[in-house]
Design an enzyme around this catalytic site. Structure first.
Site, PDB file in Angstrom:
ATOM      1  CB  SER A  93      19.603  64.724  15.742  1.00 55.98           C
ATOM      2  OG  SER A  93      20.924  64.877  16.199  1.00 55.98           O
TER       3      SER A  93
ATOM      4  CG  ASP B 140      20.183  61.368  22.952  1.00 57.19           C
ATOM      5  OD1 ASP B 140      21.342  61.109  22.594  1.00 57.19           O
ATOM      6  OD2 ASP B 140      19.392  62.038  22.264  1.00 57.19           O
TER       7      ASP B 140
ATOM      8  CG  HIS C 183      20.758  60.885  19.129  1.00 59.33           C
ATOM      9  ND1 HIS C 183      20.382  62.064  19.722  1.00 59.33           N
ATOM     10  CD2 HIS C 183      21.158  61.214  17.872  1.00 59.33           C
ATOM     11  CE1 HIS C 183      20.565  63.059  18.879  1.00 59.33           C
ATOM     12  NE2 HIS C 183      21.021  62.572  17.739  1.00 59.33           N
TER      13      HIS C 183
END
Length: 680
Positions: A522, A607, A639
């Protein structure tokens, strides 16, 4: 607070290419002896596979235990057993995607659990009738996300749940009856509420709101159902913390028993966020319950996906018993002497960090999680009357068969003198100097690395790497000055702090400067790609998992309900959606010409936070330049990866990649049955 720009790293390109791989190969050969001194390899299955059991929870009457465990197909489901008996049975029937979030309904006859569709984060809330095993979708609305799930012993047949059913941007609160499944609108969101809080009678009486124009956080209250709302306390943006700036975040830890005051997390009159009691009529601070001059009230991870403070309260009296803080490590500040005595009793035989994760309605029985940084998590059943604790189970007992290592808290100096709380993990056994090193930036980026067991750190250290995790400026939990020091420093000063950490490790003799990689997920994935574009002289390779590469794409693809997120990012980062120069300055996609090292990228196809377009674009750009990039996509993930099969596949690729370029050891990658990996 005035904007502060810090000097960027010099625009110097050090060409690595094939020559650098030759140098790395020489270093790899010289390191073979050191690797032979390490203890046995911990299999990936042990580190990233299913736990044997985890997440235990007591029924409200304290007679039954629920927990997560894999079924015969290896999918984590909820199991229930009677305490003292061997009658455990699975009560949920998820066949593909693991159950991670569940709780008891207050009637003691239903289990509530949350599930999304292949990582899209549109969570539905399901109930399981324990008598009939009937599973009911309580929120059967397509494209709708559930959050802010609340229960109460005062109304055991009901739950309150936030749904963006009426409008995708906002979450209204609905009352759902478990016995019938009836869904009724309870409280309409005016457009700015992040989360809602009930009083002891299960009436929605408070809201944490975030003004999209001013970016201030507001505590809003009312005197009862149907009564008008009024703003009680407001925090300017720079005086607020993440509890009041994030979806599902709340500044409240609940109402006092009489409903006339609230327990609130506030940094209005201090640098760090304290727990204070606030008058529900005037907003006046009546008392400070607990504070720490070095750190904010900690986050309660058991509340995920909501963002709540780590505060223990008695389920009947609603009195605060203890408040959690974390600077270098977690620590409790006790408010109730009886609870302090309980912890002292437990600590005699259990030296790890102790966290009560469940209790019965009388608060006479606790389930306590004991966390250490070098082993599996243990769960204890503690009887407060007899002061006795019995082991329920260990989540990953196979870890105990291997030699693991400690994550040492260290203070790393940034170039401007700011002290950065960091964690250094060194291989267990063998040399402790001149090691290959992996820098692992945390995601968020407005989050933090926490003390405790870290599977990534143990994995890498076991393979022979030093692991450095730096809480760069803008990380949360260290007070508002440290948080605001990251404003307009995304990819700039925040990134320089990471690089200063690497240079510190080199100066200390810990890291071999020719064998340093960077790996993150991320926001940490962004930092990995940013690192090899802004400081290419530091890194030999990079691993990016679901990291944004074009910040404008990140902004334009945000979910509709991320209004507060986008406003916060604009205030802390800048408006990359409308400022093309800023976007190009900060986005790794526009600096691929500086990348001279191999890159491994992992991406979930569904995601909702970092759209797959981010990864597609940078992979295309790297390949146009003839650079080495390995790209793996998982079509049933979002994600990050929820399915253990996909984690095992990806981390198998990671360790072979790192071994090739940094010289650590590896367990060979193998095809994992059930993994959906697609090599693009």
């Amino acid at each position: 607070m005035p904007e502060r720009r810090r000097r960027e790293a010099p625009e110097t390109i050090v060409v690595r290419g094939r020559a650098s791989i030759g140098i790395a190969a020489l270093a790899v050969g010289l390191a073979r002896t050191a690797l032979s001194e390490l203890p046995p390899i911990v299999p990936r299955e042990v580190l990233f596979g299913n736990p044997v059991k985890t997440a235990p929870s007591l029924s409200p009457d304290g007679t039954r235990l629920a927990f997560l465990a894999p079924d015969d197909k290896g999918v984590l489901n909820v199991w229930v057993q009677t305490l003292g008996k061997e009658d455990a049975a699975a009560v949920t029937r998820e066949s593909h995607r693991t159950v991670n979030l569940y709780r008891w309904a207050e009637d003691g006859e239903h289990i509530l659990y949350e599930q999304d569709s292949d990582g899209d984060e549109n969570w539905h809330v399901y109930s399981v009738d324990l008598a009939t095993r009937e599973v009911r979708d309580l929120t059967p609305f397509s494209g709708v996300k559930a959050q802010n799930l609340l229960t109460s012993p005062a109304h055991p047949d009901e739950i309150l749940i936030g749904l963006n059913r009426r409008e995708r941007r906002v979450f209204d609160m609905y009352r759902v009856r478990l016995s019938t499944g009836a869904v009724t609108l309870e409280t309409e969101n005016p457009g700015d509420v992040l989360s809602w809080t009930v009083d002891p009678d299960f009436v929605i009486r408070a809201a944490t709101a975030f003004d999209l124009k001013t970016a201030q956080t507001i505590l809003r209250v009312r005197d009862g159902a149907g009564k008008p709302w009024r703003d009680l306390v407001a925090w300017p943006f720079e005086d607020s913390t993440m509890f009041g700036q994030i979806n599902g975040g709340t500044v409240t830890a609940g109402f006092a028993a009489d409903g006339r005051s609230l327990y609130v997390v506030s940094a209005l009159h201090s640098d760090t966020a304290r727990l204070v009691r606030v008058d529900a009529q005037t907003g006046k601070e009546l008392e400070t319950i607990a504070e720490d001059p070095r750190s904010d009230v900690a986050e309660d991870f058991a509340a995920f996906p909501d963002f709540r403070p780590l505060v223990l309260t008695h389920p009947k009296t609603h009195r605060v018993e203890a408040v959690g803080f974390e600077y270098l490590e977690f620590a409790w500040k006790f408010v109730d002497p009886a609870v302090k005595a309980d912890f002292e009793t437990l600590a005699k035989d259990h030296p790890g960090f102790l966290l009560p994760v469940s209790h019965d309605r009388d608060d006479s029985k606790w389930i306590v999680a004991e966390t250490v940084d070098d082993g599996p998590q243990s769960f204890l059943l503690y009887d407060r009357k007899s002061r006795t604790a019995n082991l329920l189970f260990v989540d990953q007992p196979a870890l105990s068969r291997y030699r693991l290592t400690h994550r040492k808290p260290v203070l790393v100096p940034a170039r401007d003198g700011l002290k950065l709380v960091s964690y250094l993990t060194l291989p267990p056994g063998g040399p402790q100097k001149s090691l290959p090193m992996v820098l692992v930036p945390h995601g968020g980026p407005w989050a933090r690395d926490d003390w405790g067991f870290d599977g990534w750190a143990q994995f890498l250290a076991n393979r022979g790497y030093a692991v450095l995790q730096v809480n760069f400026r803008g990380s949360t939990g260290f007070g508002k000055k440290f948080l605001n020091a990251g404003n307009h420093q995304f990819g700039l000063g925040m990134q320089e702090d990471l690089h200063d950490g690497v240079r510190w490790a080199i100066r200390e003799g810990i890291a071999d400067p020719k064998r340093i990689g960077i790996m993150g997920a991320s926001g940490g994935g962004y930092a990995a790609l940013r690192g090899v574009t802004t400081a290419p002289e530091l890194f030999v390779c990079a691993v990016d998992l679901v990291g944004p590469t074009d910040l404008k794409v990140l902004f334009t693809s945000m979910p509709a309900y991320w209004g507060a997120v986008k406003t916060r990012w604009v205030r802390r980062m800048g408006d990359v959606e409308h400022d093309e120069d800023l976007n190009r300055r900060l986005s790794p996609l526009y600096h691929v010409d500086r990348i001279q090292v191999p890159v491994l990228i992992g991406q979930g196809a569904n995601d909702p936070r970092v759209n797959i377009k981010n990864s597609d674009l940078i992979v295309e750009a790297l390949r146009k330049r003839g650079l080495s990039v390995t790209y793996v996509v998982y079509p049933d993930e979002g994600h990050g990866f929820a399915r253990p099969e996909n984690n095992l596949d990806f981390f198998g690729r990671v360790e072979e990649f790192l071994a090739k370029h940094l010289g650590g050891r590896s367990e060979p990658w193998k095809k994992i049955p059930g993994s959906t990996a697609e090599l693009k």
